[in-house]
Design a protein around this motif. Structure first.
Motif: not given
Length: 438
Positions: A427-438
């Motif tokens: 969740l933190r990785r996604r909030s830090d800007g990871a792309s939805s494809a990642d």
């Protein structure tokens, strides 16, 4: 399938081996631990050699080792020679995963890589699931020797298939003049890596029976010497600089170790609970545990489709959430729980394995540089072994004073906490800007 198959099917022959070689129950487990240690070192070593010499060539050499171990093992006159055959078997089978990853990455179109990775994940899961069953049949037919013999046709078939149906990838991807084989192997670096892994595993395994504190400085010294060597070696066994610069790849290894720490809590813990608390025979316990690994294999194609649609990040969050739910289901186990509840909970834990295993494998493939695809894949497997060993240490502590439902519940709580940690990390990785494809 050969590496997980050989690591799991030997479990049904430990009693026979102890009797035939007149060794204690403690000593006979060396056929298991020596295999894991050799594989933990052999996976990145063989992957690194594949990066330098070509994965196809290294794979065929590895399958040759498997066939030789299948010939030598059954005729071992002493326990030492049997252990040597197991170590050779572990190193030979360790060529398969990193070589396959490197070959798929080099020869497949980008859109086909995920399908190849999914097939590898299924093979690994099936090997682990079928190991006790194939091992039981083989031992019933031909004794413990049959566990080595089955590797001969499998190793030959694998080597011939690659030899005749997969063309050479070409020259190794590393540029510049190729060093000698001895320098490629970096024997001092391999030795220091093995010492680091061995002392770390011994430290973790000693925790349940009384921590051997002298192993803490021993591990630190071995690790420091290994880093010093690899930072100065002209052709290092492990490119430490590449790893330290590649935070996403390091994150994959940490997450995979944590996931396996939690997953193997059920894989190793529930069978002991079933035998001691519920009075089930080892044969029935094996059948009860089959859904855990089988669902992981069967659900892998579904996991591949979900990852293709929603990305690795979301599926890691879903897989870790299912790990928490499956761990919570273990809290329902008590001395009178219906056995169908046990089977259902174990089947539920197969789903997070399918999702997290494949998602992290794909993320590893996307994070590793092309010229280091083999060694990156080998380190991925090493992190699996470290997680499994951590799990056995946790169970040793939990079951130190007896195996009961309360102790299993404590293990389940630890598993759930680890799963929540994985959810939070992603969740933190996604909030830090990871792309939805990642």
């Amino acid at each position: 399938m050969l590496n997980p198959l050989n690591s799991s099917m030997i479990s049904v022959a430990l009693v026979l081996l102890a009797l035939d070689f007149d060794v204690s129950t403690t000593h006979v487990t060396l056929v298991v631990s020596s295999f894991y240690l050799a594989a933990a070192v052999g996976q990145p070593l063989m992957g690194g050699l594949g990066d330098r010499l070509g994965p196809r060539r290294v794979f065929i050499a590895g399958m040759t080792m498997v066939v030789v171990s299948g010939v030598v093992g059954p005729f071992s006159q002493g326990f030492g020679l049997l252990l040597a055959a197991r170590v050779l078997q572990a190193i030979g089978t360790s060529t398969a995963f990193p070589s396959a990853v490197a070959l798929i990455r080099a020869r497949s179109r980008p859109e086909d890589v995920q399908s190849g990775m999914s097939a590898i994940a299924m093979a690994n899961s099936l090997g682990a699931a079928l190991g006790p069953i194939i091992g039981g049949v083989a031992v019933a037919v031909g004794g413990w020797q049959a566990l080595f013999w089955v590797n001969i046709p499998l190793g030959l078939a694998a080597a011939l298939a690659v030899l005749f149906f997969i063309a050479p990838v070409g020259r190794p991807t590393r540029s510049g003049p190729r060093p000698s084989l001895l320098r490629m192997l970096d024997p001092l670096g391999v030795l220091l890596f093995a010492c680091t892994v061995l002392s770390l595993l011994m430290l973790m395994l000693s925790i349940p029976t009384g921590t051997q504190w002298w192993l803490v400085p021993a591990t630190a010294i071995a690790a420091a010497a290994f880093l010093w060597r690899e930072l100065r070696a002209p052709s290092p066994f492990l490119d430490v600089r590449m790893l330290t610069r590649n935070r996403p790849l390091m994150g994959v290894y940490v997450q995979f170790a944590v996931f396996n720490f939690a997953y193997y809590g059920a894989f190793y813990g529930v069978p002991q609970w079933l035998e001691v608390v519920r009075g089930q025979t080892p044969a029935l316990v094996g059948l009860f545990m089959l859904p855990l690994a089988a669902i992981g294999a069967i659900a892998t194609p579904l996991a591949s489709r979900l990852i293709r649609r929603f990305g690795t990040g979301r599926m890691l969050i879903l897989g870790a959430s299912l790990l928490v739910a499956g761990s919570a289901a273990l809290l329902l186990f008590d001395d009178a729980s219906p056995l169908w509840v046990v089977v259902a909970a174990l089947a539920m834990l197969g789903l997070p394995y399918a999702l997290c295993n494949l998602a992290l494998q794909l993320r590893m493939n996307g994070s590793a540089p092309k010229e280091a695809a083999g060694i990156a894949a080998g380190l991925f497997q090493t992190s699996r072994y470290l997680g499994a060993i951590l799990s056995t240490s946790m169970l040793g502590l939990a079951f130190a004073h007896g195996i009961g439902s309360a102790e299993l519940h404590g293990t389940a709580v630890t598993m759930a906490v680890l799963g929540l940690g994985l959810v939070g990390l992603n969740l933190r990785r996604r909030s830090d800007g990871a792309s939805s494809a990642d």
